[in-house]
Design a protein around this motif. Structure first.
Motif, PDB file in Angstrom:
ATOM      1  N   ALA A 122      -8.127  79.208  83.702  1.00  0.00           N
ATOM      2  CA  ALA A 122      -8.379  77.975  84.542  1.00  0.00           C
ATOM      3  C   ALA A 122      -9.784  77.471  84.606  1.00  0.00           C
ATOM      4  CB  ALA A 122      -7.800  77.973  85.810  1.00  0.00           C
ATOM      5  N   GLY A 123     -10.223  76.256  84.029  1.00  0.00           N
ATOM      6  CA  GLY A 123     -11.350  75.707  84.301  1.00  0.00           C
ATOM      7  C   GLY A 123     -12.458  76.142  83.287  1.00  0.00           C
ATOM      8  N   GLU A 124     -12.083  76.935  82.287  1.00  0.00           N
ATOM      9  CA  GLU A 124     -12.965  77.523  81.090  1.00  0.00           C
ATOM     10  C   GLU A 124     -13.277  76.471  80.200  1.00  0.00           C
ATOM     11  OE1 GLU A 124     -13.319  81.876  79.519  1.00  0.00           O
ATOM     12  OE2 GLU A 124     -11.411  81.060  78.587  1.00  0.00           O
ATOM     13  N   TRP A 125     -14.465  76.340  80.049  1.00  0.00           N
ATOM     14  CA  TRP A 125     -14.880  75.436  78.723  1.00  0.00           C
ATOM     15  C   TRP A 125     -14.723  75.996  77.526  1.00  0.00           C
ATOM     16  CZ3 TRP A 125     -15.599  70.299  79.181  1.00  0.00           C
ATOM     17  CH2 TRP A 125     -16.082  69.696  80.325  1.00  0.00           C
ATOM     18  N   HIS A 126     -13.941  75.473  76.649  1.00  0.00           N
ATOM     19  CA  HIS A 126     -13.675  76.078  75.169  1.00  0.00           C
ATOM     20  C   HIS A 126     -13.400  75.136  74.156  1.00  0.00           C
ATOM     21  CE1 HIS A 126      -9.753  74.838  76.879  1.00  0.00           C
ATOM     22  NE2 HIS A 126      -9.229  75.276  75.844  1.00  0.00           N
TER      23      HIS A 126
ATOM     24  N   GLY B 162      -2.138  79.464  59.267  1.00  0.00           N
ATOM     25  CA  GLY B 162      -3.431  79.005  58.837  1.00  0.00           C
ATOM     26  C   GLY B 162      -4.464  79.955  59.531  1.00  0.00           C
ATOM     27  N   THR B 163      -5.600  79.624  59.538  1.00  0.00           N
ATOM     28  CA  THR B 163      -6.825  80.355  60.053  1.00  0.00           C
ATOM     29  C   THR B 163      -7.705  79.358  60.701  1.00  0.00           C
ATOM     30  OG1 THR B 163      -6.801  81.670  57.999  1.00  0.00           O
ATOM     31  CG2 THR B 163      -8.772  81.701  59.534  1.00  0.00           C
ATOM     32  N   GLY B 164      -8.226  79.759  61.923  1.00  0.00           N
ATOM     33  CA  GLY B 164      -9.082  78.695  62.741  1.00  0.00           C
ATOM     34  C   GLY B 164      -9.924  79.648  63.699  1.00  0.00           C
ATOM     35  N   TYR B 165     -10.809  78.804  64.531  1.00  0.00           N
ATOM     36  CA  TYR B 165     -11.667  79.382  65.250  1.00  0.00           C
ATOM     37  C   TYR B 165     -11.240  78.938  66.836  1.00  0.00           C
ATOM     38  CZ  TYR B 165     -15.193  80.207  61.592  1.00  0.00           C
ATOM     39  OH  TYR B 165     -15.762  80.640  60.632  1.00  0.00           O
ATOM     40  N   VAL B 166     -11.547  79.935  67.704  1.00  0.00           N
ATOM     41  CA  VAL B 166     -11.559  79.404  69.078  1.00  0.00           C
ATOM     42  C   VAL B 166     -12.946  79.910  69.901  1.00  0.00           C
ATOM     43  CG1 VAL B 166      -9.203  79.670  69.629  1.00  0.00           C
ATOM     44  CG2 VAL B 166     -10.508  81.935  70.079  1.00  0.00           C
ATOM     45  N   GLN B 167     -13.538  79.062  70.834  1.00  0.00           N
ATOM     46  CA  GLN B 167     -14.704  79.677  71.484  1.00  0.00           C
ATOM     47  C   GLN B 167     -14.660  79.215  72.873  1.00  0.00           C
ATOM     48  OE1 GLN B 167     -18.273  78.145  69.657  1.00  0.00           O
ATOM     49  NE2 GLN B 167     -19.628  79.547  70.489  1.00  0.00           N
ATOM     50  N   ARG B 168     -15.133  80.144  73.663  1.00  0.00           N
ATOM     51  CA  ARG B 168     -15.493  79.933  75.237  1.00  0.00           C
ATOM     52  C   ARG B 168     -17.064  79.673  75.263  1.00  0.00           C
ATOM     53  NH1 ARG B 168     -17.591  83.864  78.313  1.00  0.00           N
ATOM     54  NH2 ARG B 168     -17.535  86.019  77.550  1.00  0.00           N
ATOM     55  N   ARG B 169     -17.318  78.754  76.191  1.00  0.00           N
ATOM     56  CA  ARG B 169     -18.830  78.353  76.483  1.00  0.00           C
ATOM     57  C   ARG B 169     -19.511  79.854  76.980  1.00  0.00           C
ATOM     58  NH1 ARG B 169     -19.946  72.912  78.927  1.00  0.00           N
ATOM     59  NH2 ARG B 169     -19.806  72.441  76.854  1.00  0.00           N
ATOM     60  N   GLY B 170     -20.482  80.014  76.097  1.00  0.00           N
ATOM     61  CA  GLY B 170     -21.302  81.051  76.247  1.00  0.00           C
ATOM     62  C   GLY B 170     -20.992  82.565  75.459  1.00  0.00           C
ATOM     63  N   GLY B 171     -19.813  82.355  74.876  1.00  0.00           N
ATOM     64  CA  GLY B 171     -19.233  83.420  73.897  1.00  0.00           C
ATOM     65  C   GLY B 171     -19.339  83.081  72.514  1.00  0.00           C
ATOM     66  N   PRO B 172     -19.196  84.005  71.524  1.00  0.00           N
ATOM     67  CA  PRO B 172     -19.043  83.847  69.918  1.00  0.00           C
ATOM     68  C   PRO B 172     -17.807  83.036  69.792  1.00  0.00           C
ATOM     69  CG  PRO B 172     -18.559  85.969  70.634  1.00  0.00           C
ATOM     70  CD  PRO B 172     -18.878  85.442  71.784  1.00  0.00           C
TER      71      PRO B 172
ATOM     72  N   ALA C 113     -20.946  71.094  68.540  1.00  0.00           N
ATOM     73  CA  ALA C 113     -22.292  70.963  67.688  1.00  0.00           C
ATOM     74  C   ALA C 113     -22.269  71.354  66.190  1.00  0.00           C
ATOM     75  CB  ALA C 113     -23.388  71.706  68.336  1.00  0.00           C
ATOM     76  N   GLY C 114     -22.828  70.833  65.278  1.00  0.00           N
ATOM     77  CA  GLY C 114     -22.487  70.849  63.810  1.00  0.00           C
ATOM     78  C   GLY C 114     -22.870  72.281  63.325  1.00  0.00           C
ATOM     79  N   ALA C 115     -23.852  73.050  64.129  1.00  0.00           N
ATOM     80  CA  ALA C 115     -24.241  74.385  63.902  1.00  0.00           C
ATOM     81  C   ALA C 115     -23.389  75.412  64.420  1.00  0.00           C
ATOM     82  CB  ALA C 115     -25.659  74.921  64.710  1.00  0.00           C
ATOM     83  N   GLU C 116     -21.927  74.719  65.000  1.00  0.00           N
ATOM     84  CA  GLU C 116     -21.126  75.829  65.544  1.00  0.00           C
ATOM     85  C   GLU C 116     -19.750  75.555  64.817  1.00  0.00           C
ATOM     86  OE1 GLU C 116     -21.449  76.272  70.126  1.00  0.00           O
ATOM     87  OE2 GLU C 116     -21.746  74.075  69.565  1.00  0.00           O
ATOM     88  N   PRO C 117     -19.116  76.625  64.418  1.00  0.00           N
ATOM     89  CA  PRO C 117     -19.059  78.017  65.206  1.00  0.00           C
ATOM     90  C   PRO C 117     -20.064  78.653  64.336  1.00  0.00           C
ATOM     91  CG  PRO C 117     -17.186  77.872  63.528  1.00  0.00           C
ATOM     92  CD  PRO C 117     -17.865  76.699  63.649  1.00  0.00           C
ATOM     93  N   ALA C 118     -20.533  79.796  65.064  1.00  0.00           N
ATOM     94  CA  ALA C 118     -21.321  81.060  64.587  1.00  0.00           C
ATOM     95  C   ALA C 118     -20.488  81.570  63.657  1.00  0.00           C
ATOM     96  CB  ALA C 118     -21.697  81.863  65.560  1.00  0.00           C
TER      97      ALA C 118
END
Length: 244
Positions: free
Chosen positions: A89-93, A65-75, A125-130
């Protein structure tokens, strides 16, 4: 060395960690000095994790399939089968499926010896992902099945089949191989003598010619799937019901 058979069933991911529908199959759990945990996670279209972080990080390997990944502060980044994601380790995502495609990945992580759990945060949030630009054409191999013997084929029927909730096809055989993919709902699938598995949207299956299919039973949400029936000269696709 220990060989563990493929788990026959998966469990629904908890709503406290996932928005939408996802299913988790435990493939390996911490045992003795090894603290490695491996899960297969299947996301329905639009499903995604909440923001979260792991004490020792995580590795994701996209298998379908196809998906998204995102870390906090990145696209947000688009991921496809074969892509590997290493989370620090400890990275919000967060990670999950696109709105139009399911996504399956392996989740591999080390579990702290002191039992520190994964920290779960807010929903995405509903506006994410970019918005991410997908290629105009995407091809994903979902099944490659070699037949036990060469077979002359001059006709292929493709059928969309729906089974109502709680109903099944009964013990049966086909006069040719069957290849299928689930579009909606879910079903318990079992070749006689083999383990049962649960098929969900995006899953594919293969029924060998003349194999006794013990179960193709719709669950509470019913099931709709596409089935391909290849046959040879003078044949028409046939399903023969058997006595249980």
């Amino acid at each position: 060395m220990h060989v563990r058979p493929a788990p026959p069933t998966s469990t629904a991911a908890p709503a406290s960690a996932i928005t939408g529908s996802a299913w988790v199959t435990s493939l390996a759990v911490p045992d003795g000095p090894s603290r490695t945990q491996v899960d297969r996670v299947q996301f329905a279209p639009g499903a995604r994790t909440r923001w979260h972080r792991h004490p020792l990080g995580q590795v994701l390997v996209v298998t379908d399939g196809t998906g998204y990944v995102q870390r906090r502060g990145g696209p947000a980044q688009l991921v496809r089968p074969g892509d590997t994601v290493r989370v620090a380790a400890g990275e919000w995502h967060w990670h999950g499926a696109t709105d139009t495609s399911p996504m399956t990945h392996l989740a591999i992580e080390e579990i702290p010896a002191d039992g520190t759990p994964t920290e779960i945060g807010d929903p995405v949030a509903g506006a994410e992902p970019a918005p991410a630009t997908a290629p105009p054409v995407s091809r994903t191999l979902v099944l490659e099945q070699r037949l036990p013997a060469p077979r002359l084929v001059d006709l292929v029927e493709i059928r969309r089949i729906t089974i109502a909730p709680g109903h099944g096809s009964g013990l049966h055989v086909h006069n040719g191989p069957v290849f299928g993919s689930v579009e909606a709902g879910s079903a318990v699938y079992e070749i006689e003598g083999g383990p049962a598995s649960v098929l969900r949207p995006g899953d594919v299956f293969y029924e060998p010619e003349a194999a006794r299919i013990a179960r193709f039973d719709a669950q509470d949400d019913g099931v709709t799937f596409i089935a391909h029936f290849p046959v040879g000269p003078g044949e028409t696709p046939r399903l023969d019901l058997l006595d249980s």
